[in-house]
Design a protein around this motif. Structure first.
Motif, PDB file in Angstrom:
ATOM      1  N   LYS A   1      41.722  42.787  37.337  1.00 34.95           N
ATOM      2  CA  LYS A   1      41.652  43.604  36.908  1.00 34.95           C
ATOM      3  C   LYS A   1      40.071  44.004  36.938  1.00 34.95           C
ATOM      4  O   LYS A   1      39.948  45.433  38.332  1.00 34.95           O
ATOM      5  CB  LYS A   1      42.171  44.450  35.622  1.00 34.95           C
ATOM      6  N   GLY A   2      39.170  42.796  36.658  1.00 35.38           N
ATOM      7  CA  GLY A   2      38.371  43.354  37.400  1.00 35.38           C
ATOM      8  C   GLY A   2      37.328  44.055  36.382  1.00 35.38           C
ATOM      9  O   GLY A   2      36.164  44.970  36.231  1.00 35.38           O
ATOM     10  N   TRP A   3      38.070  44.000  34.881  1.00 37.89           N
ATOM     11  CA  TRP A   3      37.072  44.410  33.468  1.00 37.89           C
ATOM     12  C   TRP A   3      36.810  43.399  32.556  1.00 37.89           C
ATOM     13  O   TRP A   3      36.450  44.203  31.800  1.00 37.89           O
ATOM     14  CB  TRP A   3      38.196  45.510  32.488  1.00 37.89           C
ATOM     15  N   PHE A   4      36.295  41.953  32.940  1.00 40.42           N
ATOM     16  CA  PHE A   4      35.782  41.149  32.503  1.00 40.42           C
ATOM     17  C   PHE A   4      34.572  41.830  31.508  1.00 40.42           C
ATOM     18  O   PHE A   4      34.415  41.636  30.753  1.00 40.42           O
ATOM     19  CB  PHE A   4      35.825  39.981  33.135  1.00 40.42           C
ATOM     20  N   LEU A   5      33.293  41.975  32.878  1.00 42.08           N
ATOM     21  CA  LEU A   5      31.935  42.385  32.767  1.00 42.08           C
ATOM     22  C   LEU A   5      31.695  43.601  31.244  1.00 42.08           C
ATOM     23  O   LEU A   5      31.716  43.916  30.359  1.00 42.08           O
ATOM     24  CB  LEU A   5      31.981  42.059  33.439  1.00 42.08           C
ATOM     25  N   PRO A   6      32.691  44.511  31.671  1.00 43.26           N
ATOM     26  CA  PRO A   6      32.425  45.726  30.597  1.00 43.26           C
ATOM     27  C   PRO A   6      33.087  45.406  29.368  1.00 43.26           C
ATOM     28  O   PRO A   6      32.697  45.866  28.628  1.00 43.26           O
ATOM     29  CB  PRO A   6      33.369  46.725  31.728  1.00 43.26           C
ATOM     30  N   PHE A   7      34.421  44.340  28.953  1.00 40.79           N
ATOM     31  CA  PHE A   7      35.067  44.138  28.120  1.00 40.79           C
ATOM     32  C   PHE A   7      33.916  43.169  27.361  1.00 40.79           C
ATOM     33  O   PHE A   7      33.529  43.695  26.355  1.00 40.79           O
ATOM     34  CB  PHE A   7      36.573  43.298  28.581  1.00 40.79           C
ATOM     35  N   VAL A   8      32.932  42.136  27.949  1.00 41.81           N
ATOM     36  CA  VAL A   8      32.073  41.511  27.194  1.00 41.81           C
ATOM     37  C   VAL A   8      31.293  42.656  26.294  1.00 41.81           C
ATOM     38  O   VAL A   8      30.602  42.051  25.455  1.00 41.81           O
ATOM     39  CB  VAL A   8      31.380  40.249  28.248  1.00 41.81           C
ATOM     40  N   VAL A   9      30.793  43.236  27.753  1.00 41.82           N
ATOM     41  CA  VAL A   9      29.492  44.281  26.876  1.00 41.82           C
ATOM     42  C   VAL A   9      29.882  45.607  25.552  1.00 41.82           C
ATOM     43  O   VAL A   9      29.594  45.374  24.441  1.00 41.82           O
ATOM     44  CB  VAL A   9      29.303  45.399  28.058  1.00 41.82           C
ATOM     45  N   VAL A  10      31.090  45.723  25.759  1.00 36.14           N
ATOM     46  CA  VAL A  10      32.307  46.236  24.646  1.00 36.14           C
ATOM     47  C   VAL A  10      31.889  45.426  23.228  1.00 36.14           C
ATOM     48  O   VAL A  10      32.235  45.651  22.496  1.00 36.14           O
ATOM     49  CB  VAL A  10      33.467  46.857  24.772  1.00 36.14           C
TER      50      VAL A  10
END
Length: 586
Positions: free
Chosen positions: A230-239
């Motif tokens: 989904k392209g959410w890997f970087l925001p997920f890592v930041v969370v």
């Protein structure tokens, strides 16, 4: 009874019961422990003496400084006395001048008094004007304050670029604190405590990838693949990082929370023990050993990366074309698509493929191309050995080359042959021939030097393709390797005519008309015949007597009457020197 006692005493002295062996062994171990403790005590006393010596040097510098201060005080007193004498003289002169001036006061008019009164009035008026100006003082506006701040900021910035002068009073030891067991133990404990969270994290990641908890690993794998898709890997890592920081914030304020993304498993706590002197000494040895092995592994890794980036291995070509393919893909395919595909492939490799590789090492050795490439990358020493073997293969004759290709390591190799291979870095097929296993004692003679330094003792060896001369028992450029294919002339000789007999020397002339005379050879004629037979077997020109032709372009092995010139690039070797490159100044 006395005779029985004496006989028993004598028998007890002559023969010890078997149990005394263990007692002697225990005594020896106690003595060894005492020696270790004395060694450590001597090391500590040495460090104490060094620190006392440094304190003594500091005391000497302080005494020198005190002497300089006393000298300056003496000079100050002398200057003060001179100043006081000058003040006394000036006061006396002033009194004389004043007495002379008072004698003529009757003739002075009142005009100076009027001038003094006028000056007093002017001073009072100026003071009134200054008071009025202070009351109506100018108040700067916002722009003026901003301008002043900018000027101050500019001055501070310029001041940061100024070079500070070195301070002579602050002298620090470049080597740091002296070595002590107490400080070493404290630093090791500090380093271990600071490194513990990172090691626990690495262990937790390894447990995760090893599927120690299948449910948790499956959950992490699904979440990773979904966020990448989904392209959410970087925001997920930041969370996740924000959540971790919030948990540490709560722990900092007294909340007892034990939460980790990666569970390292049970940790065995070592009980604290009071270390003795021998234990401290062993601790130093263990630390030194770990540092040695760690530095070796790091150096091997860095040298392998160097080999990969400097085209020392065929893997560099694969890396180059792979990066070229990635470059063209980035030119035509959107970067987000490439990032998604790369993330999905990385997840499959990390969670699934590596699991099977770690569980079944044979699969890794057979199919893991990255692992095989890394293992095959050479270090600097391995690369040098490989280059040396490649260069030496150019001098190996045809029959020896066929034996090298057929050699499978099944033949029994003696320790003497192993030492010979390590000394000259020759292929296993190039073992000394029969009668040359231990070498033949001889001396390398250089007539151009003085009589005392013209003889270099050593041993001569003969293989199927080389004549080797050992000057040093360890690898050194002073050892000489003479390829049989590079010899242009070989004959018996007598270096000194005044010696009786026909001589005990052999002369070898190689390419470039460089001559080597080996004298003092026992059974010189037998050694000469053996070397000539080896040359005749390989049909070399210096043995057959045919005219010599040097062919620099022919890449095949030399045939009868043809000699190929090798090593035109000036290849240097660390373990030995070729005959054409040997420096006689050694």
């Amino acid at each position: 009874m006395s005779s029985d006692r004496k006989s028993s005493i004598r028998t007890g002295v002559q023969k010890d019961p078997p149990g005394n062996d263990k007692a002697d062994l225990a005594i020896f171990e106690d003595q060894l422990t005492v020696l270790q403790e004395q060694l450590v005590t001597a090391m500590i006393e040495n460090q104490d003496l060094i620190s006392r010596l440094n304190e003594y040097e500091d005391t000497k510098s302080m005494q020198k400084l005190q002497l300089e201060i006393d000298i300056e005080r003496k000079r100050y007193r002398e200057l003060e006395e001179k100043y006081s004498s000058l003040v006394t003289n000036s006061a006396r002169d002033h009194q004389i001048y004043r007495s002379r001036a008072e004698s003529g006061t009757e003739r002075i008019s009142r005009q100076p008094l009027e001038v003094a009164e006028d000056a007093t009035k002017v001073a009072e008026n100026e003071e009134k004007v200054n008071i009025i100006q202070r009351k109506h003082k100018f108040i700067p506006g916002p722009l003026d304050r901003l301008w002043n701040r900018l000027i101050l900021l500019l001055y501070d910035t310029i001041d940061d670029f100024t070079v500070d002068l070195p301070k002579d009073n602050e002298e620090e030891d470049p080597d740091g604190d002296p070595l002590t067991v107490k400080t070493l133990k404290e630093n090791i404990n500090r380093f271990g405590g600071a490194l513990k969270p990172y090691i626990s994290t690495i262990k937790g990641i390894n447990n995760l990838l090893a599927w120690k908890s299948p449910a948790y690993t499956t959950l992490v794998f699904i979440v990773y693949m979904y966020t990448v898709w989904k392209g959410w890997f970087l925001p997920f890592v930041v969370v996740l990082i924000l959540i971790r920081l919030f948990i540490t914030y709560l722990q900092h304020h007294g909340f007892k929370l034990n939460f980790n993304y990666f569970d390292p498993g049970p940790v065995a706590e070592k009980p604290e023990e009071n270390l003795g002197i021998s234990d401290k000494f062993n601790l130093v040895l263990q630390v030194a050993r770990k540092v040695q092995n760690g530095l070796k592994g790091a150096a091997d890794g860095l040298e392998k990366v160097k080999s990969l980036l400097t085209w020392r291995h065929p893997a560099t070509r694969k890396l180059f074309f792979g990066l070229l393919f990635v470059f063209f893909m980035t030119c035509f395919v959107p970067f987000t698509y490439l990032l998604t595909i790369g993330g999905l492939m990385f997840g499959v490799k990390l969670f699934i493929i590596n699991y099977f590789y770690n569980k079944y090492p044979r699969l890794q050795q057979k199919y893991d191309s990255a692992y095989k490439t890394w293992q095959s990358l050479p270090t600097d020493e391995q690369y040098h050995q490989e280059c040396m073997k490649t260069e030496l293969n150019k001098y190996v004759l045809v029959e020896s080359k066929e034996e090298i290709e057929d050699y499978n390591g099944s033949e029994v190799v003696t320790n003497q042959d192993k030492q010979f291979y390590e000394l000259f870095s020759l292929p296993p097929a190039e073992a000394p021939l029969t009668g040359w296993k231990g070498g033949r004692r001889c001396a390398l003679i250089n007539k151009e030097k003085t009589f005392g330094s013209r003889f270099k003792n050593g041993k001569m060896y003969l293989t199927k393709s080389f004549i080797c001369f050992e000057r040093k028992a360890s690898p050194s450029p002073k050892n000489i390797v003479i390829p049989l294919a590079d010899i242009v002339k070989f004959q018996k000789c007598k270096p000194y005519s005044f010696l009786p007999g026909n001589g005990m020397a052999l002369e070898i002339v190689v390419i470039g008309n460089k001559s080597f005379i080996f004298g003092g050879i026992l059974n010189r004629d037998e050694a000469f015949d053996h070397i000539m037979e080896t040359g005749l077997e390989n049909m070399l020109p210096w043995a057959t007597g045919e005219p010599l032709i040097i062919d620099q372009e022919d890449s095949r092995m030399p045939s009868s009457g043809v000699l190929r010139k090798r090593n035109s690039g000036g290849q240097k070797f660390r373990n030995f020197s070729l005959a054409t490159e040997y420096n006689e100044s050694d």
